[in-house]
Structure formats: structure tokens, C-alpha cells
Write a protein that holds these residues in place. Sequence first.
Motif, mmCIF file in Angstrom:
data_model
loop_
_atom_site.group_PDB
_atom_site.id
_atom_site.type_symbol
_atom_site.label_atom_id
_atom_site.label_comp_id
_atom_site.label_asym_id
_atom_site.label_seq_id
_atom_site.Cartn_x
_atom_site.Cartn_y
_atom_site.Cartn_z
ATOM 1 N N LEU A 89 0.859 -1.180 0.000
ATOM 2 C CA LEU A 89 0.000 0.000 0.000
ATOM 3 C C LEU A 89 0.893 1.227 0.000
ATOM 4 C CD1 LEU A 89 -2.884 1.164 0.277
ATOM 5 C CD2 LEU A 89 -2.583 0.981 2.757
ATOM 6 N N PHE A 90 0.700 2.109 -0.985
ATOM 7 C CA PHE A 90 1.524 3.305 -1.119
ATOM 8 C C PHE A 90 0.798 4.512 -0.546
ATOM 9 C CE2 PHE A 90 2.912 0.325 -4.330
ATOM 10 C CZ PHE A 90 4.275 0.310 -4.107
ATOM 11 N N GLU A 91 1.563 5.519 -0.119
ATOM 12 C CA GLU A 91 0.968 6.686 0.532
ATOM 13 C C GLU A 91 0.038 7.478 -0.387
ATOM 14 O OE1 GLU A 91 4.571 9.942 0.004
ATOM 15 O OE2 GLU A 91 4.174 9.092 1.969
ATOM 16 N N ASP A 92 0.192 7.326 -1.695
ATOM 17 C CA ASP A 92 -0.713 8.024 -2.615
ATOM 18 C C ASP A 92 -1.998 7.229 -2.843
ATOM 19 O OD1 ASP A 92 0.044 5.952 -4.282
ATOM 20 O OD2 ASP A 92 0.720 7.228 -5.921
ATOM 21 N N THR A 93 -2.217 6.172 -2.075
ATOM 22 C CA THR A 93 -3.354 5.244 -2.097
ATOM 23 C C THR A 93 -3.298 4.248 -3.249
ATOM 24 O OG1 THR A 93 -4.972 6.605 -3.309
ATOM 25 C CG2 THR A 93 -4.879 6.897 -0.899
ATOM 26 N N GLY A 94 -2.221 4.207 -3.993
ATOM 27 C CA GLY A 94 -2.036 3.163 -4.991
ATOM 28 C C GLY A 94 -1.655 1.867 -4.297
ATOM 29 N N GLU A 95 -1.814 0.746 -4.999
ATOM 30 C CA GLU A 95 -1.523 -0.559 -4.420
ATOM 31 C C GLU A 95 -0.842 -1.448 -5.447
ATOM 32 O OE1 GLU A 95 -5.242 -2.219 -3.094
ATOM 33 O OE2 GLU A 95 -5.817 -0.333 -2.169
ATOM 34 N N LEU A 96 -0.026 -2.355 -4.946
ATOM 35 C CA LEU A 96 0.558 -3.416 -5.757
ATOM 36 C C LEU A 96 0.081 -4.715 -5.138
ATOM 37 C CD1 LEU A 96 2.409 -4.339 -8.048
ATOM 38 C CD2 LEU A 96 4.298 -4.249 -6.432
ATOM 39 N N LEU A 97 -0.693 -5.487 -5.906
ATOM 40 C CA LEU A 97 -1.249 -6.732 -5.402
ATOM 41 C C LEU A 97 -0.242 -7.863 -5.534
ATOM 42 C CD1 LEU A 97 -4.870 -6.422 -6.852
ATOM 43 C CD2 LEU A 97 -3.957 -5.586 -4.688
ATOM 44 N N PRO A 98 -0.405 -8.928 -4.760
ATOM 45 C CA PRO A 98 0.562 -10.022 -4.774
ATOM 46 C C PRO A 98 0.747 -10.680 -6.143
ATOM 47 C CG PRO A 98 -1.007 -10.321 -2.994
ATOM 48 C CD PRO A 98 -1.449 -9.143 -3.779
ATOM 49 N N ASP A 99 -0.264 -10.616 -6.992
ATOM 50 C CA ASP A 99 -0.156 -11.226 -8.327
ATOM 51 C C ASP A 99 0.474 -10.282 -9.343
ATOM 52 O OD1 ASP A 99 -2.194 -9.416 -8.803
ATOM 53 O OD2 ASP A 99 -3.688 -10.930 -9.311
ATOM 54 N N GLY A 100 0.922 -9.107 -8.894
ATOM 55 C CA GLY A 100 1.594 -8.155 -9.774
ATOM 56 C C GLY A 100 0.687 -7.091 -10.369
ATOM 57 N N ARG A 101 -0.634 -7.214 -10.150
ATOM 58 C CA ARG A 101 -1.545 -6.185 -10.668
ATOM 59 C C ARG A 101 -1.369 -4.894 -9.886
ATOM 60 N NH1 ARG A 101 -7.185 -7.789 -9.952
ATOM 61 N NH2 ARG A 101 -6.349 -9.114 -8.321
ATOM 62 N N ILE A 102 -1.606 -3.783 -10.569
ATOM 63 C CA ILE A 102 -1.492 -2.453 -9.982
ATOM 64 C C ILE A 102 -2.889 -1.875 -9.814
ATOM 65 C CG2 ILE A 102 -0.683 -0.098 -10.400
ATOM 66 C CD1 ILE A 102 1.586 -1.380 -12.065
ATOM 67 N N VAL A 103 -3.128 -1.276 -8.660
ATOM 68 C CA VAL A 103 -4.368 -0.547 -8.416
ATOM 69 C C VAL A 103 -3.974 0.928 -8.382
ATOM 70 C CG1 VAL A 103 -6.262 -0.131 -6.819
ATOM 71 C CG2 VAL A 103 -5.358 -2.451 -7.100
ATOM 72 N N ALA A 104 -4.528 1.697 -9.287
ATOM 73 C CA ALA A 104 -4.192 3.120 -9.379
ATOM 74 C C ALA A 104 -4.628 3.852 -8.111
ATOM 75 C CB ALA A 104 -4.886 3.730 -10.591
ATOM 76 N N PRO A 105 -3.958 4.959 -7.790
ATOM 77 C CA PRO A 105 -4.373 5.754 -6.630
ATOM 78 C C PRO A 105 -5.852 6.097 -6.716
ATOM 79 C CG PRO A 105 -2.288 6.560 -7.461
ATOM 80 C CD PRO A 105 -2.798 5.545 -8.456
ATOM 81 N N HIS A 106 -6.510 6.044 -5.574
ATOM 82 C CA HIS A 106 -7.960 6.286 -5.544
ATOM 83 C C HIS A 106 -8.318 7.209 -4.382
ATOM 84 C CE1 HIS A 106 -6.916 2.462 -3.589
ATOM 85 N NE2 HIS A 106 -7.780 2.799 -2.668
ATOM 86 N N ARG A 107 -7.689 8.358 -4.416
ATOM 87 C CA ARG A 107 -7.979 9.353 -3.388
ATOM 88 C C ARG A 107 -9.400 9.892 -3.587
ATOM 89 N NH1 ARG A 107 -2.533 12.837 -4.012
ATOM 90 N NH2 ARG A 107 -1.629 11.143 -5.145
ATOM 91 N N PRO A 108 -10.083 10.187 -2.480
ATOM 92 C CA PRO A 108 -11.433 10.750 -2.617
ATOM 93 C C PRO A 108 -11.384 12.134 -3.269
ATOM 94 C CG PRO A 108 -10.792 10.620 -0.310
ATOM 95 C CD PRO A 108 -9.697 9.995 -1.113
ATOM 96 N N VAL A 109 -12.356 12.412 -4.069
ATOM 97 C CA VAL A 109 -12.451 13.714 -4.732
ATOM 98 C C VAL A 109 -13.301 14.621 -3.849
ATOM 99 C CG1 VAL A 109 -13.266 14.911 -6.795
ATOM 100 C CG2 VAL A 109 -12.280 12.631 -6.981
ATOM 101 N N ALA A 110 -12.799 15.811 -3.553
ATOM 102 C CA ALA A 110 -13.538 16.754 -2.717
ATOM 103 C C ALA A 110 -14.822 17.180 -3.434
ATOM 104 C CB ALA A 110 -12.677 17.975 -2.423
ATOM 105 N N ALA A 111 -15.884 17.301 -2.662
ATOM 106 C CA ALA A 111 -17.166 17.733 -3.209
ATOM 107 C C ALA A 111 -17.084 19.197 -3.619
ATOM 108 C CB ALA A 111 -18.265 17.537 -2.175
ATOM 109 N N LEU A 112 -17.733 19.504 -4.718
ATOM 110 C CA LEU A 112 -17.787 20.901 -5.156
ATOM 111 C C LEU A 112 -18.773 21.675 -4.312
ATOM 112 C CD1 LEU A 112 -17.740 20.359 -9.009
ATOM 113 C CD2 LEU A 112 -15.846 21.059 -7.550
ATOM 114 N N VAL A 113 -18.420 22.879 -3.946
ATOM 115 C CA VAL A 113 -19.297 23.695 -3.087
ATOM 116 C C VAL A 113 -20.158 24.569 -3.936
ATOM 117 C CG1 VAL A 113 -19.367 25.391 -1.240
ATOM 118 C CG2 VAL A 113 -17.597 23.626 -1.269
#
Length: 63
Positions: free
Chosen positions: A39-63
Motif C-alpha cells: 500500500l503506497f501513501e498516494d493510495t495506490g496498491e501493488l497486489l501479490p499477483d503483480g496487478r497495480i491498483v491506481a491511486p484512488h484518493r477521494p475527490v472533494a465535493a464541489l461547493v
Amino acid sequence: MCTHTPKCPSAASPDREAAHVVAAHPEQGWSLLCNAVLLFEDTGELLPDGRIVAPHRPVAALV
């Protein structure tokens, strides 16, 4: 791999980030979870099978 009770979620489950941290290296920006997910600090992930999960930071709601 997990010896916790209750068992941590597997690397394939949607809540895989809830697994226990077994090695933390905040100075390098990553942690290893007991389900073998890197688990990376930018919320990206590297899974044990080598797949990459792109960062998935929450998007701030528009005011």
C-alpha cells in the motif's frame, strides 16, 4: 499468510486495505499488509499477483 483473529481480508477482497500492517516504511511511502498487498501513501496498491491498483484518493465535493 494472516494469523490474526478474525482473519484479515484477502488481497482479492474489496476491503483489502483493512488488513494489518506488517512492515511500515513511511519515509519511503509504503506499507506491507499481512495479505501481501503493498500500500503506497498516494493510495495506490501493488497486489501479490503483480496487478497495480491506481491511486484512488477521494475527490472533494464541489461547493
